[in-house]
Design an enzyme around this catalytic site. Sequence first.
Site, short mmCIF file in Angstrom:
data_model
loop_
_atom_site.label_atom_id
_atom_site.label_comp_id
_atom_site.label_asym_id
_atom_site.label_seq_id
_atom_site.Cartn_x
_atom_site.Cartn_y
_atom_site.Cartn_z
N THR A 20 0.85 -1.19 0.00
CA THR A 20 0.00 0.00 0.00
C THR A 20 0.88 1.24 0.00
O THR A 20 1.69 1.43 0.90
CB THR A 20 -0.89 0.02 1.26
OG1 THR A 20 -1.59 -1.20 1.31
CG2 THR A 20 -1.87 1.17 1.22
N CYS B 244 -2.46 -3.09 8.69
CA CYS B 244 -2.96 -2.25 7.59
C CYS B 244 -3.85 -1.09 8.01
O CYS B 244 -3.53 0.06 7.76
CB CYS B 244 -3.68 -3.12 6.58
SG CYS B 244 -2.56 -4.21 5.72
C1 UDX Z 1 -7.15 -5.53 5.86
C2 UDX Z 1 -8.08 -5.46 4.64
O1 UDX Z 1 -9.32 -6.11 4.94
C3 UDX Z 1 -7.40 -6.10 3.44
O2 UDX Z 1 -8.24 -5.97 2.29
C4 UDX Z 1 -6.09 -5.38 3.21
O3 UDX Z 1 -5.43 -5.87 2.12
C5 UDX Z 1 -5.21 -5.49 4.44
O4 UDX Z 1 -5.91 -4.93 5.55
P1 UDX Z 1 -6.46 -7.37 7.64
O5 UDX Z 1 -5.69 -6.28 8.30
O6 UDX Z 1 -5.80 -8.67 7.42
O7 UDX Z 1 -6.98 -6.90 6.21
O8 UDX Z 1 -7.74 -7.64 8.55
P2 UDX Z 1 -9.30 -7.37 8.48
O9 UDX Z 1 -9.99 -8.65 8.38
O10 UDX Z 1 -9.65 -6.35 7.48
O11 UDX Z 1 -9.54 -6.79 9.95
C6 UDX Z 1 -8.89 -5.61 10.38
C7 UDX Z 1 -9.28 -5.28 11.81
O12 UDX Z 1 -10.64 -4.88 11.87
C8 UDX Z 1 -9.15 -6.45 12.79
O13 UDX Z 1 -8.62 -5.99 14.00
C9 UDX Z 1 -10.56 -6.93 12.97
O14 UDX Z 1 -10.77 -7.56 14.21
C10 UDX Z 1 -11.32 -5.62 12.87
N1 UDX Z 1 -12.71 -5.77 12.46
C11 UDX Z 1 -13.02 -6.28 11.23
C12 UDX Z 1 -13.73 -5.37 13.31
O15 UDX Z 1 -13.48 -4.90 14.42
N2 UDX Z 1 -15.02 -5.49 12.89
C13 UDX Z 1 -15.36 -5.99 11.66
O16 UDX Z 1 -16.56 -6.06 11.36
C14 UDX Z 1 -14.33 -6.40 10.81
#
Ligand code: UDX
Length: 476
Positions: free
Chosen positions: A135, A287
């Site tokens: 990114t 991320c």
């Molecule tokens: C994210 C993006 O989803 C992905 O497309 C990008 O390429 C990298 O960053 P990631 O960091 O692996 O992916 O995790 P993700 O599943 O998106 O969750 C991120 C955070 O949000 C986590 O801490 C998760 O617990 C939190 N989350 C997610 C929530 O609190 N509520 C939700 O409904 C979804």
Amino acid sequence: MSENSTSPSTTQDNAPVTVLGLGHIGLPTALGLAELGRQVIGADDDARKVGLIRNGDPTFYEPGVAELLAKHLKSGKFQPVDDVAAAVRAGSIIFICVGTPQKTNGQADLGQVEAVAQVVARNLNGYKLLVEKSTVPAITAQWLKRTIVRYNSGKASPAPGSALAAPPLAFDVASNPEFLREGKALEDFFHPNRIVCGVESERARDLLVNLYSPLKCPLVLTNTSTAELIKHAANAFLSMKISFINMVSDLCEKVGADVGAVARGIGLDNRIGPQFLDAGIGYGGYCFPKDLRAFIHLAEEHGVDFSLLQEVEHINQSRVDMFVGKVRHAIWNLRGKKLGILGLAFKAGTDDIREAVSLKIIETLRDEGSILRLYDPQAMPNTQRMVPASPQVSYCTSVDEVAQGAHALLLLTEWEEFRQLDLARLREVMEVPVLVDGRNLYDPEAVHRAGFEYFSIGRADPVPAGMHTSPGVALK
Ligand code: UDX
């Protein structure tokens, strides 16, 4: 590069793909491309890491990656090397998957990206398509082009069709942002919602379209700046959804509503969609926090008032206090209380604890004088490096051990293992059967039936029999 560094043994003829950076994005991407039939060279200048990968150890936990690594080390389709320059010379399509950490001002640190561009510049032995996967802020592609021209001492120039002039050596820069989620990286690689390619020449477009042709999904073909912005905008929007539902959850608690039902009620509207509406302790990971700050910084740099995103971040940061307040509400004084922490990873399915909300919660509770007993199915080694064991913090090998003598269990990561807990048994070994659930993992009625006092997020949790207070002494 070290004397005995490993080099790719392929030739230019079979035009392998080179992936630079073998972390959470680079390794799954490299293995995914190998599975699609490409010859892939994965390069990382960390020789130790490459050594482990060559021996079949991915170096981090990601479902399916160890198996695919074993398969393609054996098939020879994936070749991990620590000679980055040689990997550049051997590949025609070169993916940049290096880290873009944040600086103290929130800006993305693009030092590693520039370093890669310099290596490419010095090793242009034929046409190269340099593809950003990490990114990066908009207009990074333009900087990559300039860097390659500069460090090639004027010998290289962008490919015909690009803005600048022609041969002797040609290259293109493209943006192909990754949307892989940790814990689901391979699933996302093989079944993407879309593939975004920002290109500036037909040659670059054709190479990427051909590369991804086995994957069936919409392809967004655009220019590099737009592709770069799509990635930031996607992550910012998802972060915004999470902060939005978290604020709704606070309101739910005040008015006796249920945030799960609200999320379902709004998520069934196609225009909103059901995903990323799980209320909880806030988002963490490598991320979202970093990319949101970089996006805010980019907007500021260009004089665009995007204070909406500042509020998204502010709400997220306040979730730690919200949760600790909930724990205090559940058990009154924190000093001296034994608290069992279930889950350390920033989400289930990974051993990653970067920007994990759990770490901030642990720090706050430790400062308040609580005795913490921690457990996570995958993330304990990483956490131990950040939070060493001490008289106040110990690491356990099972949920049962965490629960021994605890005044409360705090659920911080939604691991499948935690959904299956035998609460009735845990109750027997706890000092006080209190469960504070930061992920709304359980059905409140079931937890109460098991004899627990239960506190979750944005739900009017039923108060167990005997716990009702007079209207003047409301506990909630
Ligand atoms: C994210 C993006 O989803 C992905 O497309 C990008 O390429 C990298 O960053 P990631 O960091 O692996 O992916 O995790 P993700 O599943 O998106 O969750 C991120 C955070 O949000 C986590 O801490 C998760 O617990 C939190 N989350 C997610 C929530 O609190 N509520 C939700 O409904 C979804």
